[in-house]
Scaffold this motif. Structure first.
Motif, PDB file in Angstrom:
ATOM      1  N   VAL A  66     -11.948 -22.452  20.861  1.00 17.87           N
ATOM      2  CA  VAL A  66     -12.290 -21.800  19.592  1.00 17.87           C
ATOM      3  C   VAL A  66     -12.804 -22.831  18.594  1.00 17.87           C
ATOM      4  O   VAL A  66     -13.771 -22.577  17.862  1.00 17.87           O
ATOM      5  CB  VAL A  66     -11.066 -21.050  19.021  1.00 17.87           C
ATOM      6  CG1 VAL A  66     -11.379 -20.484  17.632  1.00 17.87           C
ATOM      7  CG2 VAL A  66     -10.651 -19.924  19.969  1.00 17.87           C
ATOM      8  N   ILE A  93     -11.087  -6.381  14.868  1.00 16.66           N
ATOM      9  CA  ILE A  93     -12.055  -7.476  15.022  1.00 16.66           C
ATOM     10  C   ILE A  93     -12.501  -7.887  13.632  1.00 16.66           C
ATOM     11  O   ILE A  93     -13.312  -7.219  12.994  1.00 16.66           O
ATOM     12  CB  ILE A  93     -13.247  -7.033  15.894  1.00 16.66           C
ATOM     13  CG1 ILE A  93     -12.765  -6.697  17.300  1.00 16.66           C
ATOM     14  CG2 ILE A  93     -14.305  -8.135  15.947  1.00 16.66           C
ATOM     15  CD1 ILE A  93     -13.838  -6.120  18.202  1.00 16.66           C
ATOM     16  N   LEU A 108      -9.244 -16.320  11.681  1.00 15.51           N
ATOM     17  CA  LEU A 108      -9.811 -15.468  12.720  1.00 15.51           C
ATOM     18  C   LEU A 108      -8.717 -14.574  13.294  1.00 15.51           C
ATOM     19  O   LEU A 108      -7.679 -15.077  13.745  1.00 15.51           O
ATOM     20  CB  LEU A 108     -10.401 -16.318  13.851  1.00 15.51           C
ATOM     21  CG  LEU A 108     -11.461 -17.353  13.454  1.00 15.51           C
ATOM     22  CD1 LEU A 108     -11.821 -18.222  14.660  1.00 15.51           C
ATOM     23  CD2 LEU A 108     -12.706 -16.665  12.910  1.00 15.51           C
ATOM     24  N   ALA A 112     -10.483 -10.623  17.276  1.00 15.95           N
ATOM     25  CA  ALA A 112     -11.854 -11.143  17.330  1.00 15.95           C
ATOM     26  C   ALA A 112     -12.001 -12.136  18.478  1.00 15.95           C
ATOM     27  O   ALA A 112     -13.014 -12.146  19.188  1.00 15.95           O
ATOM     28  CB  ALA A 112     -12.218 -11.803  16.007  1.00 15.95           C
ATOM     29  N   ILE A 113     -10.987 -12.956  18.678  1.00 17.68           N
ATOM     30  CA  ILE A 113     -11.041 -13.970  19.745  1.00 17.68           C
ATOM     31  C   ILE A 113     -10.910 -13.327  21.121  1.00 17.68           C
ATOM     32  O   ILE A 113     -11.613 -13.692  22.067  1.00 17.68           O
ATOM     33  CB  ILE A 113      -9.944 -15.029  19.526  1.00 17.68           C
ATOM     34  CG1 ILE A 113     -10.182 -15.772  18.205  1.00 17.68           C
ATOM     35  CG2 ILE A 113      -9.906 -16.020  20.686  1.00 17.68           C
ATOM     36  CD1 ILE A 113      -9.037 -16.662  17.770  1.00 17.68           C
ATOM     37  N   ASP A 118     -17.798 -15.118  23.673  1.00 19.13           N
ATOM     38  CA  ASP A 118     -17.980 -16.335  22.875  1.00 19.13           C
ATOM     39  C   ASP A 118     -19.211 -16.230  21.983  1.00 19.13           C
ATOM     40  O   ASP A 118     -19.197 -16.677  20.827  1.00 19.13           O
ATOM     41  CB  ASP A 118     -18.117 -17.556  23.794  1.00 19.13           C
ATOM     42  CG  ASP A 118     -16.793 -17.966  24.422  1.00 19.13           C
ATOM     43  OD1 ASP A 118     -15.757 -17.373  24.053  1.00 19.13           O
ATOM     44  OD2 ASP A 118     -16.801 -18.873  25.275  1.00 19.13           O
ATOM     45  N   LEU A 121     -18.442 -13.939  19.131  1.00 17.95           N
ATOM     46  CA  LEU A 121     -17.569 -14.637  18.176  1.00 17.95           C
ATOM     47  C   LEU A 121     -18.387 -15.580  17.297  1.00 17.95           C
ATOM     48  O   LEU A 121     -18.071 -15.778  16.124  1.00 17.95           O
ATOM     49  CB  LEU A 121     -16.484 -15.406  18.927  1.00 17.95           C
ATOM     50  CG  LEU A 121     -15.413 -16.092  18.075  1.00 17.95           C
ATOM     51  CD1 LEU A 121     -14.703 -15.093  17.161  1.00 17.95           C
ATOM     52  CD2 LEU A 121     -14.402 -16.814  18.961  1.00 17.95           C
TER      53      LEU A 121
END
Length: 300
Positions: A66, A93, A108, A112-113, A118, A121
């Motif tokens: 991240v 999200i 975050l 969302a993660i 990726d 994000l």
């Protein structure tokens, strides 16, 4: 591969309604200093302590995947500093940035993660960096604190009520600017729209091309169909106290900006190129006569 954008200015992609109000706010230096002082002592320090004490901090060591996404987006958009990053256990999200413009905290949501790819994000993180780059953060924080601030000034509290709605309106317009930054960060309109569709609540097991096409049709029709005075009045009242536009509105605005050609113009203008000297190869402006890193000329 995502292109690094060299010398990109936020004013080049800011939404007109956001830019107009932001210029006035930034021009009021005394007001801005007062906001900074108030926010710093009544909110930022509390937020910082709460996040450090109750949330997971993302660092290069603790959560490298991240951290790298956030760091990459910072470099792509050319933002001067990397904020402290935290996660929040919530499955909507979402993400938010708070604090001061040059001392910000990015949070975050776990959703969302976990629920975004990726690349998606990157859109969300780019959205948050858009707020930082446009110096929205302190005014957003002030909007969050507005009711508290006015309760401390009871004499003018009621008189300031219209200003609250004006500030919330500007905050919604600033989200359109941040979405443009998100698109410039991920550099793929399909990825950006997929992220917004997931924010709108589409279950992942139903996610597919048909669902995506239906949502885009819904987004385009929202602006076209609901244009009567009563429709406009209902939309205005429904969203008046919200800090964010509806996700369908966000998709419609982003599509409109993308189709206008402005996005591609900025990408073409600011995409960096590697220094021609192989032992340097740093990314620089395509118009640079000399590399700012190694100092050598860009023509042989």
């Amino acid at each position: 591969m995502t292109n690094f954008l060299i010398d990109l200015k936020s004013s080049e992609y800011e939404h007109n309604l956001d830019k107009r109000v932001l210029e006035k706010l930034n021009g009021m230096l005394g007001f801005q200093n007062a906001v900074n002082a108030f926010v710093n002592w009544t909110y930022v320090k509390w937020q910082m302590i709460g996040l450090k004490g109750g949330h997971f901090q993302v660092t290069e060591e603790s959560c490298p995947e991240v951290y790298k996404i956030v760091e990459d987006v910072q470099k792509v958009l050319g933002v001067s500093h990397l904020p402290n990053i935290y996660t929040k256990w919530e499955y909507a999200i979402n993400a938010y940035t708070t604090g001061l413009n040059d001392d910000s905290l990015m949070v975050l949501n776990t959703g969302a993660i976990d629920l975004l790819t990726d690349e998606e994000l990157k859109f969300v993180v780019g959205h948050e960096f858009g707020h930082i780059k446009s110096k929205h953060v302190v005014f957003h924080t002030m909007a969050e604190m507005f009711d508290v601030a006015m309760s401390m000034l009871p004499v003018i509290g009621n008189l300031a009520e219209p200003a609250k709605y004006w500030l919330l309106y500007w905050q919604r317009m600033s989200e359109f600017t941040a979405d443009r930054a998100g698109l410039l960060a991920c550099q793929n309109i399909d990825v950006a729209l997929n992220a917004i569709i997931k924010m709108a609540g589409l279950p992942l097991k139903m996610f597919g091309q048909n669902m995506r096409d239906s949502f885009l049709k819904q987004a385009k029709s929202f602006s076209i169909d609901l244009t009567s005075l009563s429709d406009k009045a209902i939309k205005t009242v429904c969203i008046a106290t919200s800090t964010h536009p509806w996700t369908v509105m966000r998709a419609a605005e982003l599509i409109k900006w993308y189709e206008s050609g402005e996005y591609q113009t900025l990408l073409d203008k600011h995409t960096g190129v590697p220094c021609i000297w192989s032992d340097c190869a740093k990314i620089i402006s395509k118009n640079a006569e000399f590399c700012p890193h190694c100092g050598r000329p860009q023509t042989i």
